[in-house]
Every structure is written in C-alpha cells, then in structure tokens.
Design a protein around this motif. Structure first.
Motif, PDB file in Angstrom:
ATOM      1  N   UNK A   1      93.263  74.029  72.039  1.00 47.70           N
ATOM      2  CA  UNK A   1      92.578  72.810  72.453  1.00 47.70           C
ATOM      3  C   UNK A   1      91.084  72.866  72.180  1.00 47.70           C
ATOM      4  N   UNK A   2      90.492  74.052  72.328  1.00 48.96           N
ATOM      5  CA  UNK A   2      89.063  74.195  72.038  1.00 48.96           C
ATOM      6  C   UNK A   2      88.800  73.873  70.568  1.00 48.96           C
ATOM      7  N   UNK A   3      89.723  74.298  69.715  1.00 52.01           N
ATOM      8  CA  UNK A   3      89.564  74.034  68.287  1.00 52.01           C
ATOM      9  C   UNK A   3      89.847  72.563  67.961  1.00 52.01           C
ATOM     10  N   UNK A   4      90.981  72.059  68.435  1.00 49.75           N
ATOM     11  CA  UNK A   4      91.432  70.729  68.013  1.00 49.75           C
ATOM     12  C   UNK A   4      90.746  69.579  68.746  1.00 49.75           C
ATOM     13  N   UNK A   5      90.274  69.820  69.965  1.00 45.88           N
ATOM     14  CA  UNK A   5      89.672  68.737  70.744  1.00 45.88           C
ATOM     15  C   UNK A   5      88.158  68.858  70.901  1.00 45.88           C
ATOM     16  N   UNK A   6      87.632  70.007  70.510  1.00 42.62           N
ATOM     17  CA  UNK A   6      86.186  70.219  70.664  1.00 42.62           C
ATOM     18  C   UNK A   6      85.532  70.509  69.311  1.00 42.62           C
ATOM     19  N   UNK A   7      85.896  71.624  68.704  1.00 46.74           N
ATOM     20  CA  UNK A   7      85.180  72.073  67.511  1.00 46.74           C
ATOM     21  C   UNK A   7      85.377  71.154  66.309  1.00 46.74           C
ATOM     22  N   UNK A   8      86.617  70.859  65.957  1.00 43.00           N
ATOM     23  CA  UNK A   8      86.874  70.049  64.768  1.00 43.00           C
ATOM     24  C   UNK A   8      86.396  68.600  64.912  1.00 43.00           C
ATOM     25  N   UNK A   9      86.644  67.928  66.046  1.00 42.36           N
ATOM     26  CA  UNK A   9      86.102  66.567  66.188  1.00 42.36           C
ATOM     27  C   UNK A   9      84.574  66.529  66.127  1.00 42.36           C
ATOM     28  N   UNK A  10      83.937  67.562  66.677  1.00 42.56           N
ATOM     29  CA  UNK A  10      82.475  67.608  66.633  1.00 42.56           C
ATOM     30  C   UNK A  10      81.991  67.777  65.196  1.00 42.56           C
ATOM     31  N   UNK A  11      82.722  68.569  64.427  1.00 38.06           N
ATOM     32  CA  UNK A  11      82.362  68.764  63.022  1.00 38.06           C
ATOM     33  C   UNK A  11      82.548  67.488  62.206  1.00 38.06           C
ATOM     34  N   UNK A  12      83.671  66.805  62.423  1.00 37.45           N
ATOM     35  CA  UNK A  12      84.017  65.662  61.590  1.00 37.45           C
ATOM     36  C   UNK A  12      83.358  64.364  62.039  1.00 37.45           C
ATOM     37  N   UNK A  13      83.258  64.175  63.357  1.00 39.51           N
ATOM     38  CA  UNK A  13      82.794  62.891  63.876  1.00 39.51           C
ATOM     39  C   UNK A  13      81.541  62.990  64.740  1.00 39.51           C
ATOM     40  N   UNK A  14      81.123  64.214  65.015  1.00 39.81           N
ATOM     41  CA  UNK A  14      79.932  64.385  65.833  1.00 39.81           C
ATOM     42  C   UNK A  14      80.159  64.135  67.306  1.00 39.81           C
TER      43      UNK A  14
END
Length: 275
Positions: A231-244
């Motif tokens: 969840x840290x990867x899929x709901x935090x890190x990746x969305x922050x990278x892609x959408x800020x």
C-alpha cells in the motif's frame, strides 16, 4: 542519549568491518553506472512524440510520459533496496545478543534498552545512507540526460525507507525472540513479496472465493497486523510520482503503528530475556 549514539557508531563500524557497507556501496554503484550507460545510449526524450508540450507539471502528458519511463526502474530499485536492506540488517540485530558481545556492552553503564535502541538506530542509519546514495545518483542521471527534474522522485527515498522500517519492526521482534536472523528475514521477504500484495486485494479475494464471515474475519485480521508495504508503494509513492499527490495515508498510519508496537514488544522482551 550518549550511550545510544555510541552504540550507533559501533553498529556502523561493525557494518563496515563486515563488508556490509561495502557490498551495499558496490551494488548501488553498479546500479547507478548501469543507468548511466542506458541513458547515454538510449536518449529517453527522443521517444516522446514531438507534438507533446514540454510541460513538467504533475499530471501533464509530458510529466506522465517521462515519469512512466522511470516506473519500471523505480520498482526494481525499490525491490533491490529493500531486499538488500533486510539482508544486511538482520544479522546486525541478532549479533548483539551473542555471548561475549552482549556481556561486553552490559558490563558498561549501558542499559539493555539503550543497547538495542542504539543497534536499531545504527542499522536504520546505515540503510538510509545507502538509499540516499542510490536514489539520488539515479535521479541526477535521469535529470541531467532528460532535462526533466521530477523532484517527487527524491521522495522515494523516504517511502522506501519507511517501507523498510515497517518490515524492520518484524525483523527486530523475531530476532529478539529467536536469537536468529533467519525467521525475521524470511518473514520480511514473505510479507513484502507475497503477504502484503495479496492482502491489499482482499476484497477481490472475498468475491473470488465467496468468503463467509469467518474467512473474512481471518483475512481482515491479518490485513491489520501485517505492514501494508504494498500500500505504501501503490497508494503513496507511485501516485506521488505520477500525479503529485497521495491517494491514501492509511498504509503509512497502519504500518507506523505496527512498527511502534513491534519495536516496543521487542524492547520489552529484550530487557527481560535471559541472554
């Protein structure tokens, strides 16, 4: 506090003497050089359609395309960094409980809580230093070759480190209980590779197997006692990278609470345990 800092320093020096730091550095350097070679041979910007405006704001096509090129490497880096970190630190926790080592420390004015706290802090610091080197190096290469500076990529240092800390609580707890690095290391690997990803899809599992109340209760129970690394990867890190932006803070909160609980139990057991 002074005792904890002293033990942190000792832990780092032990990591150096065991070649743990060196192994980390070599693997990270090879990874960075690999990225340097790839980006120098295959210019990423040439793969972007010419009609796409060069707008580097989060969510724009240019931002999404360039960041998309980073996704696979980042997944690989995250996995590599976590697996190496788990392997490197598991032995550092249990080695302090070996006869002779623990006697040496406890013969000084150092409490058991200070001893284990310093060991934990030293192990975490070692991992953080290596992640800073690895991620910053790759970010610089990508940025210099593309002219695109996705500052959110630097936050992956924080999220990978946070994910590791969530697993580290289990490593410490099982290490203290068993005096062996293997159970904690294998549990951390299982949770990161299989356990957490499966539990994140629990609703789909319920529908697929037509789960009854008992099965749902068991799975939900595991969901709340297992760190949500996926969840840290899929709901935090990746969305922050892609959408800020961050989709959900639940994985951070739940994993943080579990970390404190696991470390608290580990320190309590270590203080009472016969060594």
């Amino acid at each position: 506090m002074k005792n904890i800092l002293t033990i942190m320093n000792y832990t780092l020096r032990e990591a150096v003497s065991r070649k743990v730091f060196l192994a980390f550095f070599i693997i990270s350097t090879i990874t960075i050089l690999g990225f340097l070679f790839v980006f120098s041979m295959y210019p990423v910007t040439q793969l972007i359609p010419p009609d796409v405006p060069k707008d580097g704001k989060p969510g724009t096509p240019y931002f999404v395309i360039l960041t998309g090129f980073l996704m696979t490497p980042i997944v690989s880096i995250s996995t590599l960094g976590l697996l190496l970190s788990v392997f490197a630190t598991s032995g550092l926790i249990t080695s302090v409980m070996e006869r002779g080592t623990v006697d040496l420390f406890l013969s000084k004015p150092v409490s058991r809580i200070q001893l284990m706290s310093g060991r934990i802090a030293g192990s975490l610091l070692m991992v953080l230093i290596n992640l800073l080197y690895l991620i910053t190096g790759i970010w610089l290469i990508f940025s210099l070759f593309t002219g695109f500076y996705n500052w959110y990529m630097l936050t992956t240092i924080l999220w990978i480190f946070y994910t590791f800390m969530a697993l580290f609580g289990i490593i410490v707890l099982l290490g203290v209980i068993t005096k062996s690095s293997v159970p904690g290391m294998m549990s951390a690997y299982f949770i990161y590779i299989i356990g957490s990803p499966v539990l994140m899809k629990k609703e789909s599992i319920f529908e697929m197997i037509s789960a009854g109340p008992v099965v749902k209760g068991i799975i939900n129970g595991f969901y709340y006692i297992v760190p949500q690394t996926d969840g840290i990867m899929s709901k935090v890190m990746f969305p922050l990278l892609m959408e800020g932006k961050i989709v959900s803070y639940e994985p951070l909160i739940q994993s943080g609470i579990l970390l404190l609980v696991f470390l608290g139990i580990a320190l309590f057991i270590f203080e009472k345990k016969e060594l």
